[in-house]
Enzyme design. Structure first.
Site, PDB file in Angstrom:
ATOM      1  CB  CYS A  25      -1.699   7.367   1.586  1.00  0.00           C
ATOM      2  SG  CYS A  25      -3.239   6.599   2.093  1.00  0.00           S
TER       3      CYS A  25
ATOM      4  CD  GLU B 279      -3.075  -0.977   0.386  1.00  0.00           C
ATOM      5  OE1 GLU B 279      -3.333   0.159  -0.035  1.00  0.00           O
ATOM      6  OE2 GLU B 279      -3.745  -1.984   0.082  1.00  0.00           O
TER       7      GLU B 279
HETATM    8  P1  NAD Z   1       7.505   5.157   7.603  1.00  0.00           P
HETATM    9  O1  NAD Z   1       8.746   5.930   7.442  1.00  0.00           O
HETATM   10  O2  NAD Z   1       6.849   5.057   8.924  1.00  0.00           O
HETATM   11  O3  NAD Z   1       7.806   3.723   7.006  1.00  0.00           O
HETATM   12  C1  NAD Z   1       6.852   2.681   6.978  1.00  0.00           C
HETATM   13  C2  NAD Z   1       7.438   1.459   7.636  1.00  0.00           C
HETATM   14  O4  NAD Z   1       8.604   1.047   6.946  1.00  0.00           O
HETATM   15  C3  NAD Z   1       7.851   1.697   9.092  1.00  0.00           C
HETATM   16  O5  NAD Z   1       7.299   0.672   9.892  1.00  0.00           O
HETATM   17  C4  NAD Z   1       9.355   1.650   9.040  1.00  0.00           C
HETATM   18  O6  NAD Z   1       9.913   1.120  10.216  1.00  0.00           O
HETATM   19  C5  NAD Z   1       9.645   0.743   7.868  1.00  0.00           C
HETATM   20  N1  NAD Z   1      10.942   1.032   7.273  1.00  0.00           N
HETATM   21  C6  NAD Z   1      11.489   2.252   7.052  1.00  0.00           C
HETATM   22  N2  NAD Z   1      12.700   2.113   6.460  1.00  0.00           N
HETATM   23  C7  NAD Z   1      12.917   0.789   6.311  1.00  0.00           C
HETATM   24  C8  NAD Z   1      13.994   0.009   5.750  1.00  0.00           C
HETATM   25  N3  NAD Z   1      15.085   0.578   5.254  1.00  0.00           N
HETATM   26  N4  NAD Z   1      13.873  -1.337   5.752  1.00  0.00           N
HETATM   27  C9  NAD Z   1      12.765  -1.921   6.256  1.00  0.00           C
HETATM   28  N5  NAD Z   1      11.728  -1.232   6.785  1.00  0.00           N
HETATM   29  C10 NAD Z   1      11.785   0.094   6.810  1.00  0.00           C
HETATM   30  O7  NAD Z   1       6.362   5.722   6.660  1.00  0.00           O
HETATM   31  P2  NAD Z   1       6.520   6.385   5.237  1.00  0.00           P
HETATM   32  O8  NAD Z   1       6.966   5.390   4.232  1.00  0.00           O
HETATM   33  O9  NAD Z   1       7.200   7.702   5.322  1.00  0.00           O
HETATM   34  O10 NAD Z   1       4.964   6.659   4.992  1.00  0.00           O
HETATM   35  C11 NAD Z   1       4.567   7.583   4.117  1.00  0.00           C
HETATM   36  C12 NAD Z   1       4.278   6.962   2.766  1.00  0.00           C
HETATM   37  O11 NAD Z   1       3.304   5.940   2.936  1.00  0.00           O
HETATM   38  C13 NAD Z   1       3.690   7.924   1.786  1.00  0.00           C
HETATM   39  O12 NAD Z   1       4.241   7.680   0.521  1.00  0.00           O
HETATM   40  C14 NAD Z   1       2.215   7.579   1.790  1.00  0.00           C
HETATM   41  O13 NAD Z   1       1.538   7.941   0.632  1.00  0.00           O
HETATM   42  C15 NAD Z   1       2.271   6.115   1.986  1.00  0.00           C
HETATM   43  N6  NAD Z   1       1.040   5.639   2.587  1.00  0.00           N
HETATM   44  C16 NAD Z   1       0.266   4.799   1.866  1.00  0.00           C
HETATM   45  C17 NAD Z   1      -0.933   4.374   2.394  1.00  0.00           C
HETATM   46  C18 NAD Z   1      -1.828   3.450   1.647  1.00  0.00           C
HETATM   47  O14 NAD Z   1      -2.756   2.949   2.265  1.00  0.00           O
HETATM   48  N7  NAD Z   1      -1.608   3.195   0.377  1.00  0.00           N
HETATM   49  C19 NAD Z   1      -1.314   4.785   3.666  1.00  0.00           C
HETATM   50  C20 NAD Z   1      -0.485   5.638   4.366  1.00  0.00           C
HETATM   51  C21 NAD Z   1       0.708   6.045   3.821  1.00  0.00           C
END
Ligand code: NAD
Length: 457
Positions: A248, A214
């Site tokens: 998102c 997602e």
């Molecule tokens: P985040 O930084 O919290 O990362 C998400 C998860 O990935 C966390 O649990 C984190 O610990 C893990 N993570 C981070 N780096 C990692 C690595 N190198 N290796 C393994 N795991 C790792 O959140 P984010 O990615 O900044 O969230 C924002 C993004 O999520 C935006 O692009 C947003 O659009 C998208 N998003 C999508 C939805 C959806 O339902 N499609 C919902 C919310 C957010």
């Protein structure tokens, strides 16, 4: 491995043991877990609201609407429909195979991993878990370290509320997630950005683990002269500035002809004023940017166009006012990455064709929003663009309809969930065929010696 990460293999093995002993299979167990999760959300609602306020300055009402209440509604729907979802589906068999009966039996996948982001840190951690438990799986939940108050609350409360033999919370960041991804899971459900999505996909490939990604993207809005401007602006402002733009499916930017955008800008200003007043820094209904790094990145975008609305910010409280920029060039930094904050660029297009070309030339977004009363215009958006979802007349609202699959396409993700689909994501649809020994018709229909007649089933 750190002290934190070296307990992960044992923890996952323990859950697998619980799953293999059949702990999670009975419908009664699934129902009980869902009831307990529901009770936790209701009884500790104040604590969750506090944590969400601490992490994101989220208002209590918004926390109820978009996180706590959303989850309770989803649990209620799962409890209402679970028996039907679990029921095997009888299907027909072709004449040549008869007499025989065939069923599709949903079975749990096993031990699944849910990795959540920070922007709706409660809802996005638990919403997939509802589907996973309903489908009879054991689950590891990895909340986002960037929403530490919510993560720690989940880490403390969930193990006491749910069955520890089948549900665990692993808190932490990259080292913990990396250690988790080395384990074999039966499904990985990741919500977050595409860069980490690729890391998840690579790790999953090692064990041939199916994944749901997602992800995000730049969700466009298109407004034409037929849209009622005041209501259009109000709805765009609502979808964009909720959770301070950190949604998102938030509208990322607006495309429109110059004369439409010229009228839309003041309408957006009025809408922001109506929703949040003019002192957003002190308005408890308006959220905060999650951390300093995101704040710096967002403030950097404020020079990419002329400020029509807002533009103010305060680093000490990570506040950026709801902001609308006009005259934004198509290649400005704010138009490159997903904005994910309370800044809305207005981008001029010559006409509908130009807008459609603009969207088609970019990554497939998680959503597209069209404000037009022209049936032909709506039809062209439906047929000529691809996005996770397409809404006419309102942003974001598709999320609340459990019958609609929620997910992306292309760069915005793979797989979808909500409602019954959440149950299906975490189930294997096992075909079960039963053939009686008598009468034996296979010799005359399928088995050698072959005749011309037997070449057709
Ligand atoms: P985040 O930084 O919290 O990362 C998400 C998860 O990935 C966390 O649990 C984190 O610990 C893990 N993570 C981070 N780096 C990692 C690595 N190198 N290796 C393994 N795991 C790792 O959140 P984010 O990615 O900044 O969230 C924002 C993004 O999520 C935006 O692009 C947003 O659009 C998208 N998003 C999508 C939805 C959806 O339902 N499609 C919902 C919310 C957010």
């Amino acid at each position: 491995m750190s002290e934190h990460t070296d307990r992960i293999p044992g923890l996952v093995a323990g859950l697998r043991h619980g799953f293999e002993r059949g702990v999670t299979r009975p419908e009664s167990w699934r129902r009980e877990q869902l009831h307990r999760l529901r009770a936790l959300l209701l009884e500790r609602g104040d604590d969750f609201e506090r944590a969400l306020r601490e992490d994101l300055g989220k208002s209590g009402t918004e926390a109820q609407l978009t996180e706590i209440g959303f989850l309770v509604t989803e649990i209620d729907s799962a409890l209402r429909h679970l028996s039907r979802w679990m029921r095997p589906e009888r299907v027909a068999v072709p004449l040549a195979a008869q007499p025989a009966s065939a069923r599709i039996v949903p079975e749990p996948l096993g031990v699944v991993l849910v990795i959540a982001p920070w922007n709706y840190p409660l809802m996005l951690a638990l919403s997939p878990v509802i589907g996973a438990l309903a489908a009879g799986n054991a689950v590891v939940i990895k909340p986002s370290e960037l929403a530490p108050a919510t993560s720690s609350l989940l880490g403390r409360l969930v193990p006491d509320a749910l069955d520890r033999r089948a549900v665990a919370v692993v808190e932490g960041g990259v080292p913990e997630t990396t250690a988790l991804l080395e384990q074999r899971f039966d499904h990985i459900f990741y919500t977050g950005n595409g860069r980490v999505g690729r890391i998840v996909a690579r790790a999953a490939a090692e064990h041939l683990t199916p994944i749901t990604l997602e992800l995000g993207g730049k969700s466009p809005v298109y407004v034409d002269e037929t849209a009622p401007l005041a209501e259009t602006a109000r709805r765009i402002a609502w979808g964009k500035f909720m959770n301070a733009g950190q949604t998102c499916v938030a509208p990322d930017y607006v495309l429109g002809r110059p004369e439409v955008l010229r009228e839309l800008a003041p309408a957006l200003e009025a809408a922001v004023h109506e929703l949040y007043g003019n002192a957003t820094a002190r308005n408890p209904d308006y959220g905060r940017v999650v951390n300093d790094a995101q704040f710096e990145r967002l403030v950097g975008y404020l020079d990419d166009g002329a400020v029509e609305v807002g533009g103010g910010f305060d680093a000490t409280i990570r506040h950026i006012a709801p902001t609308v920029l006009s005259g934004v060039p198509r290649d400005a930094p704010v138009m490159r990455d997903e904005i994910f904050g309370p800044i809305l660029p207005l981008v001029e297009v010559a006409d509908l064709d130009d807008a459609l070309d603009f969207v088609a030339a970019r990554d497939k977004p998680l959503a597209a929003y069209v404000f037009s009363e022209h049936p032909a215009t709506r039809k062209r958006w439906e047929q000529e663009t691809s996005s996770g979802a397409l809404n006419f007349g309102v942003p974001v609202l598709h999320l609340v309809a459990p019958e609609l699959p929620f997910g992306g396409v292309g760069e915005s993700g793979m797989g979808a969930y909500h409602g019954e689909r959440s149950f299906r994501v975490f189930s294997h649809e096992k075909p079960v065929l039963t053939k009686p020994f008598a009468p034996d018709t296979l010799g005359s229909t399928i088995m050698p010696p072959y005749t011309a007649q037997k070449s057709r089933l």
